[in-house]
Design an enzyme around this catalytic site. Sequence first.
Site, mmCIF file in Angstrom:
data_model
loop_
_atom_site.group_PDB
_atom_site.id
_atom_site.type_symbol
_atom_site.label_atom_id
_atom_site.label_comp_id
_atom_site.label_asym_id
_atom_site.label_seq_id
_atom_site.Cartn_x
_atom_site.Cartn_y
_atom_site.Cartn_z
ATOM 1 C CB CYS A 135 12.292 -14.435 -17.361
ATOM 2 S SG CYS A 135 13.732 -14.143 -16.339
ATOM 3 C CB CYS B 227 14.719 -6.758 -16.616
ATOM 4 S SG CYS B 227 14.025 -7.537 -15.150
HETATM 5 N N1 DGL Z 1 11.887 -10.660 -15.214
HETATM 6 C C1 DGL Z 1 13.259 -11.160 -15.197
HETATM 7 C C2 DGL Z 1 13.951 -10.669 -16.463
HETATM 8 O O1 DGL Z 1 13.285 -10.306 -17.433
HETATM 9 C C3 DGL Z 1 13.871 -10.851 -13.878
HETATM 10 C C4 DGL Z 1 15.148 -11.528 -13.585
HETATM 11 C C5 DGL Z 1 15.485 -11.751 -12.140
HETATM 12 O O2 DGL Z 1 14.761 -12.490 -11.487
HETATM 13 O O3 DGL Z 1 16.516 -11.222 -11.710
HETATM 14 O O4 DGL Z 1 15.159 -10.663 -16.567
#
Ligand code: DGL
Length: 258
Positions: A72, A183
Amino acid sequence: MNNPIGIFDSGIGGISILEKLENVLPFENFIYLADNDNCPYGNKSKEEIIKFSFKNCEKLIELNCKIIIVACNTATTNSINFLRSKISIPIIGIEPGLKPAIIHTKTKNIGVLATEQTLDSNLFFETLAKNKIEDIKIHEQVGFDLVKMIENGETDENKLYNILQNYLSPMINKNIDCLVLGCTHYHYIFDTIQKIIPKNIQLIDTITPVTNHTINILKLNNLINISNEKRYVKVFFNGNNLSRKFIGDDYKIRYLKF
Ligand code: DGL
């Protein structure tokens, strides 16, 4: 060493990394935590993101993981230094691919689509400051609501297209030739993004570099699994049922309190 590789994200985004790792490391066991009870992370405070990330790591350590991948960008850019200061097993993060974009751009205009807290993080600023060349312009866009839509398995393709067009058009008008997808959730809307951007714009994500880095760290720390038992891949969530719209039916997904 047959202990599992631990991975976490706020939801399904990091499954894009899990899939890739499963392919290149066919003998490794995996435990994936989708902290969807707290999703999205992108609009939470830095303190909350650190708290969630640490809690996820504690659970993965309790489950005997030998290494943790923070799949993430938001969690990495806001908490990785804290996590590394508290946890002794190797921790690998994922950051927006600013460096490759800076190397590739010819128009000297780069777009970055990421969450609010990734774009606002110290680590993002530091990476930019370390790598940026004077005359290169970075055009940032927060992907408001995209994570929520992906988590909910939003099926209205037109709605997604229109939202993305609003986010991407200003960057396209600035003559970007690299678009950094900062993301892990955005991996699942790659095709829609590609329909909107002109062909000369290169999409950059960091799933492959993170995968390669993981292999190197496993080797360096003698953590590669050499047993030939059938491996397992366990995916857990702690909130509402995970939507399968983007991740398909292959995974056995179970509830776990963490
Ligand atoms: N997959 C997360 C990222 O790479 C998502 C973040 C979120 O939950 O807003 O930033």
